[in-house]
Design a protein around this motif. Structure first.
Motif, mmCIF file in Angstrom:
data_model
loop_
_atom_site.group_PDB
_atom_site.id
_atom_site.type_symbol
_atom_site.label_atom_id
_atom_site.label_comp_id
_atom_site.label_asym_id
_atom_site.label_seq_id
_atom_site.Cartn_x
_atom_site.Cartn_y
_atom_site.Cartn_z
ATOM 1 N N HIS A 266 0.822 -1.204 0.000
ATOM 2 C CA HIS A 266 0.000 0.000 0.000
ATOM 3 C C HIS A 266 0.857 1.255 0.000
ATOM 4 O O HIS A 266 0.492 2.267 -0.615
ATOM 5 N N GLY A 267 2.001 1.201 0.663
ATOM 6 C CA GLY A 267 2.842 2.387 0.744
ATOM 7 C C GLY A 267 3.844 2.519 -0.384
ATOM 8 O O GLY A 267 4.579 3.511 -0.446
ATOM 9 N N ALA A 268 3.865 1.539 -1.300
ATOM 10 C CA ALA A 268 4.857 1.554 -2.377
ATOM 11 C C ALA A 268 4.458 2.522 -3.482
ATOM 12 O O ALA A 268 3.307 2.959 -3.583
ATOM 13 N N SER A 269 5.416 2.850 -4.334
ATOM 14 C CA SER A 269 5.149 3.707 -5.480
ATOM 15 C C SER A 269 4.296 2.975 -6.505
ATOM 16 O O SER A 269 4.260 1.735 -6.531
ATOM 17 N N ASP A 271 4.879 2.654 -9.603
ATOM 18 C CA ASP A 271 5.760 1.865 -10.470
ATOM 19 C C ASP A 271 6.110 0.538 -9.815
ATOM 20 O O ASP A 271 6.079 -0.516 -10.463
ATOM 21 N N MET A 272 6.431 0.563 -8.519
ATOM 22 C CA MET A 272 6.798 -0.677 -7.830
ATOM 23 C C MET A 272 5.600 -1.598 -7.691
ATOM 24 O O MET A 272 5.735 -2.826 -7.814
ATOM 25 N N LYS A 273 4.425 -1.037 -7.448
ATOM 26 C CA LYS A 273 3.222 -1.864 -7.386
ATOM 27 C C LYS A 273 2.994 -2.589 -8.706
ATOM 28 O O LYS A 273 2.689 -3.789 -8.736
ATOM 29 N N ALA A 274 3.133 -1.867 -9.808
ATOM 30 C CA ALA A 274 2.935 -2.479 -11.121
ATOM 31 C C ALA A 274 3.955 -3.581 -11.371
ATOM 32 O O ALA A 274 3.636 -4.633 -11.935
ATOM 33 N N ARG A 275 5.204 -3.356 -10.953
ATOM 34 C CA ARG A 275 6.229 -4.385 -11.125
ATOM 35 C C ARG A 275 5.903 -5.645 -10.342
ATOM 36 O O ARG A 275 6.015 -6.757 -10.857
ATOM 37 N N LEU A 276 5.509 -5.464 -9.082
ATOM 38 C CA LEU A 276 5.189 -6.626 -8.254
ATOM 39 C C LEU A 276 4.012 -7.409 -8.824
ATOM 40 O O LEU A 276 4.006 -8.641 -8.816
ATOM 41 N N MET A 277 2.999 -6.692 -9.300
ATOM 42 C CA MET A 277 1.850 -7.368 -9.903
ATOM 43 C C MET A 277 2.278 -8.168 -11.129
ATOM 44 O O MET A 277 1.824 -9.298 -11.340
ATOM 45 N N ALA A 278 3.157 -7.600 -11.932
ATOM 46 C CA ALA A 278 3.632 -8.311 -13.120
ATOM 47 C C ALA A 278 4.498 -9.503 -12.738
ATOM 48 O O ALA A 278 4.379 -10.587 -13.326
ATOM 49 N N TYR A 279 5.367 -9.325 -11.734
ATOM 50 C CA TYR A 279 6.234 -10.413 -11.305
ATOM 51 C C TYR A 279 5.443 -11.619 -10.804
ATOM 52 O O TYR A 279 5.813 -12.766 -11.044
ATOM 53 N N HIS A 280 4.358 -11.350 -10.082
ATOM 54 C CA HIS A 280 3.694 -12.420 -9.335
ATOM 55 C C HIS A 280 2.294 -12.767 -9.836
ATOM 56 O O HIS A 280 1.532 -13.423 -9.127
ATOM 57 N N ARG A 281 1.973 -12.365 -11.048
ATOM 58 C CA ARG A 281 0.677 -12.748 -11.600
ATOM 59 C C ARG A 281 0.532 -14.266 -11.669
ATOM 60 O O ARG A 281 -0.568 -14.808 -11.574
ATOM 61 N N GLY A 282 1.647 -14.955 -11.830
ATOM 62 C CA GLY A 282 1.615 -16.402 -11.941
ATOM 63 C C GLY A 282 1.210 -17.112 -10.671
ATOM 64 O O GLY A 282 1.018 -18.338 -10.684
ATOM 65 N N THR A 283 1.094 -16.388 -9.558
ATOM 66 C CA THR A 283 0.598 -17.012 -8.338
ATOM 67 C C THR A 283 -0.914 -17.193 -8.363
ATOM 68 O O THR A 283 -1.457 -17.979 -7.589
ATOM 69 N N ALA A 372 -11.440 9.565 -11.323
ATOM 70 C CA ALA A 372 -10.432 10.184 -10.463
ATOM 71 C C ALA A 372 -9.049 9.626 -10.795
ATOM 72 O O ALA A 372 -8.932 8.510 -11.296
ATOM 73 N N PRO A 373 -7.983 10.388 -10.559
ATOM 74 C CA PRO A 373 -6.632 9.914 -10.886
ATOM 75 C C PRO A 373 -6.323 8.584 -10.199
ATOM 76 O O PRO A 373 -6.762 8.325 -9.090
ATOM 77 N N GLY A 374 -5.554 7.767 -10.891
ATOM 78 C CA GLY A 374 -5.184 6.463 -10.342
ATOM 79 C C GLY A 374 -5.773 5.340 -11.150
ATOM 80 O O GLY A 374 -6.745 5.503 -11.883
ATOM 81 N N ARG A 375 -5.187 4.139 -11.040
ATOM 82 C CA ARG A 375 -5.612 2.989 -11.840
ATOM 83 C C ARG A 375 -6.870 2.342 -11.291
ATOM 84 O O ARG A 375 -7.605 1.682 -12.002
ATOM 85 N N GLY A 376 -7.101 2.432 -10.002
ATOM 86 C CA GLY A 376 -8.260 1.784 -9.397
ATOM 87 C C GLY A 376 -8.883 2.688 -8.359
ATOM 88 O O GLY A 376 -8.529 3.874 -8.251
ATOM 89 N N PRO A 377 -9.818 2.167 -7.572
ATOM 90 C CA PRO A 377 -10.430 2.980 -6.520
ATOM 91 C C PRO A 377 -9.375 3.525 -5.561
ATOM 92 O O PRO A 377 -8.400 2.856 -5.242
ATOM 93 N N ARG A 378 -9.562 4.749 -5.151
ATOM 94 C CA ARG A 378 -8.653 5.353 -4.182
ATOM 95 C C ARG A 378 -9.059 4.861 -2.805
ATOM 96 O O ARG A 378 -10.094 5.256 -2.274
ATOM 97 N N GLY A 399 -12.592 -6.298 -1.288
ATOM 98 C CA GLY A 399 -12.375 -6.691 -2.670
ATOM 99 C C GLY A 399 -12.318 -5.473 -3.572
ATOM 100 O O GLY A 399 -12.742 -4.373 -3.205
ATOM 101 N N GLY A 400 -11.777 -5.672 -4.778
ATOM 102 C CA GLY A 400 -11.643 -4.557 -5.701
ATOM 103 C C GLY A 400 -10.550 -3.592 -5.323
ATOM 104 O O GLY A 400 -10.552 -2.442 -5.760
ATOM 105 N N THR A 401 -9.608 -4.038 -4.491
ATOM 106 C CA THR A 401 -8.538 -3.151 -4.017
ATOM 107 C C THR A 401 -7.162 -3.660 -4.438
ATOM 108 O O THR A 401 -6.160 -3.371 -3.782
ATOM 109 N N GLU A 402 -7.102 -4.390 -5.501
ATOM 110 C CA GLU A 402 -5.838 -4.992 -5.938
ATOM 111 C C GLU A 402 -4.784 -3.929 -6.232
ATOM 112 O O GLU A 402 -3.600 -4.110 -5.917
ATOM 113 N N ASP A 403 -5.185 -2.831 -6.830
ATOM 114 C CA ASP A 403 -4.220 -1.794 -7.197
ATOM 115 C C ASP A 403 -3.630 -1.094 -5.984
ATOM 116 O O ASP A 403 -2.532 -0.535 -6.054
#
Length: 441
Positions: A266-269, A271-283, A372-378, A399-403
């Motif tokens: 939650h506290g990450a940037s 960019d880092m959130k997007a990287r982690l999601m891409a790295y671990h989608r296979g889980t 509103a700015p951002g990829r998902g719900p604020r 739920g709906g808070t993946e971003d």
């Protein structure tokens, strides 16, 4: 922009301040069931001021993906990540307590597995829902959340209709089936979350064939189920990957589902959130248990050996065309590498193509701005949605808070801890309101 707030003196006729509950939970699946249990256990602690709650659920009774309770299908999450254990290991609502009450604890231990069948875990959830005896209006759908001066009004559509009034609202509307673009649900083309009901309604097979679209765990389970359930039918599995991808359930990768990981995520940037999601989608996404992949491959290979094929796995492929027939569906499967196509006339096409989160705009109206700015719900760390204006209470998301909170958003892994955090936030804000009332008196 309209303002739906209503001053206290203009409250609905015949209502009183006493009919306002602390929490209205929208949806009563595993997430809000976990919240109801946490609430009951908290209210049972001496010295805690009671927090009241009511829930609404569109289904006529408690159910969890009941049309995908396939024989032999197992959970992909440990039974220790049940409704309560990560929050309270001594809870009477644990999966272990359920096994003990039903006389199966020793038998389950002898299985030497962390992963119960989905049928058994569904039994556990129903048992917990009955046992907690929460105030739930089944067969009722929430259609609108209206902001008043000191509370929210949740408008209901159901047999009883009317509305509920609450200081805080917790939205756990679950997931909505997602079909490929241009596909409309029909009697012979449907999403896998309706599998058992739709299969039960099919007339006798005219073509002895099925097409299953999707590359994830559910798609593989559907293909295996159809192959076994219809011993004369051909099953065509179609997906864009070259082959099924094994789910990454290794210990270090699984740390992404730990409760502690939510804070860091939650506290990450962004960019880092997007990287982690891409790295671990296979889980979690478009991934299949290795044992199930091996089982399907063994079936396909054995059929090649004897020369009687019934299971066909079409990798790097897609459905190029579907056309409804009086007794089936005419399809054309295209290999995206070679351009070759194969016509298949099927009795049904099953789309195991995932889900989308609960839509917020229709329910929250002008309290929620989807642009509103951002990829998902604020969403704040305590799962409280940032609304378009200050309100007396909070709207929380289960739920709906993946971003904002990571991969655990739509999974069972963290619901016990998440429910505790939401309840702690609501209780803390209730204490603040109580102190303010004392000071003003």
């Amino acid at each position: 922009m309209t303002d739906d707030r209503m001053p206290a003196e203009d409250a609905p006729r015949g209502s009183t301040r006493d009919d306002i509950v602390d929490i209205v939970g929208v949806g009563f699946g595993p997430s809000n069931l976990s919240l109801a249990i946490a609430l009951r256990e908290r209210n049972g602690i001496p010295g805690n001021a009671p927090i009241t709650a009511a829930f609404v659920e569109a289904k006529p009774a408690f159910a969890w993906h009941s049309d995908m309770l396939l024989p032999g299908a197992t959970m992909q999450v440990s039974f220790l990540k049940d409704l309560v254990t990560p929050r309270n290991a001594a809870s009477d609502f644990s999966f272990v307590a359920f096994l003990h009450e039903h006389g199966r604890l020793h038998h389950f231990i002898n299985r030497q597995t962390f992963f119960p069948t989905r049928i058994e875990f569904h039994q556990y959830l129903v048992w917990a829902a009955d046992r907690v005896a929460a105030d739930v209006r089944y067969g009722t759908r929430a259609t609108r959340v209206i902001d008043h001066a000191d509370h929210f009004e949740v408008v209901l559509d159901g047999a009883r209709g009317g509305s509920l009034r609450a200081r805080d609202v917790v939205l756990a509307g679950g997931l909505t089936a997602q079909l490929p673009e241009g596909v409309r649900p029909r009697a012979r083309q449907f999403h896998n979350h309706e599998l058992r009901s739709r299969l039960a309604g099919l007339p006798p097979l005219a073509h002895d064939a099925f097409v299953v679209v999707g590359s994830g765990q559910s798609a593989a389970e559907v293909a295996l189920h159809l192959h076994g359930q219809y011993p004369d039918a051909r099953v065509h599995a179609v997906f864009g990957k070259y082959g099924y991808t094994p789910a990454d359930d290794s210990p270090y990768a699984n740390r992404i589902f730990d409760a502690e990981a939510v804070d860091a995520f939650h506290g990450a940037s962004s960019d880092m959130k997007a990287r982690l999601m891409a790295y671990h989608r296979g889980t979690n996404y478009s991934a299949v248990d290795a044992s199930l992949i091996e089982r399907l491959y063994e079936i396909e290979y054995a059929e090649r050996v004897v020369g009687a094929r019934r299971l066909f796995v079409h990798g790097a492929s897609a459905l190029a065309e579907t056309r409804e027939l009086p007794d089936g569906v005419s399809t054309r499967i295209e290999n995206r590498l070679t351009g070759e196509t194969e016509p298949v006339v099927a009795d049904a096409v099953v789309y195991a193509t995932g889900f989308t989160s609960m839509p917020l705009g229709a329910l929250l109206g002008d309290l929620y701005d989807p642009d509103a700015p951002g990829r998902g719900p604020r969403v704040e760390r305590d799962y409280r949605l940032r609304l378009t204006r200050p309100t007396a209470g909070g709207v929380y998301l289960q739920g709906g808070t993946e971003d904002t909170h990571g991969l655990t958003s739509s999974l069972l892994s963290n619901i016990a801890v998440r429910s505790a955090e939401i309840l702690e936030s609501i209780a803390g804000r209730a204490n603040v309101r109580a102190h303010e009332l004392v000071r003003s008196a």
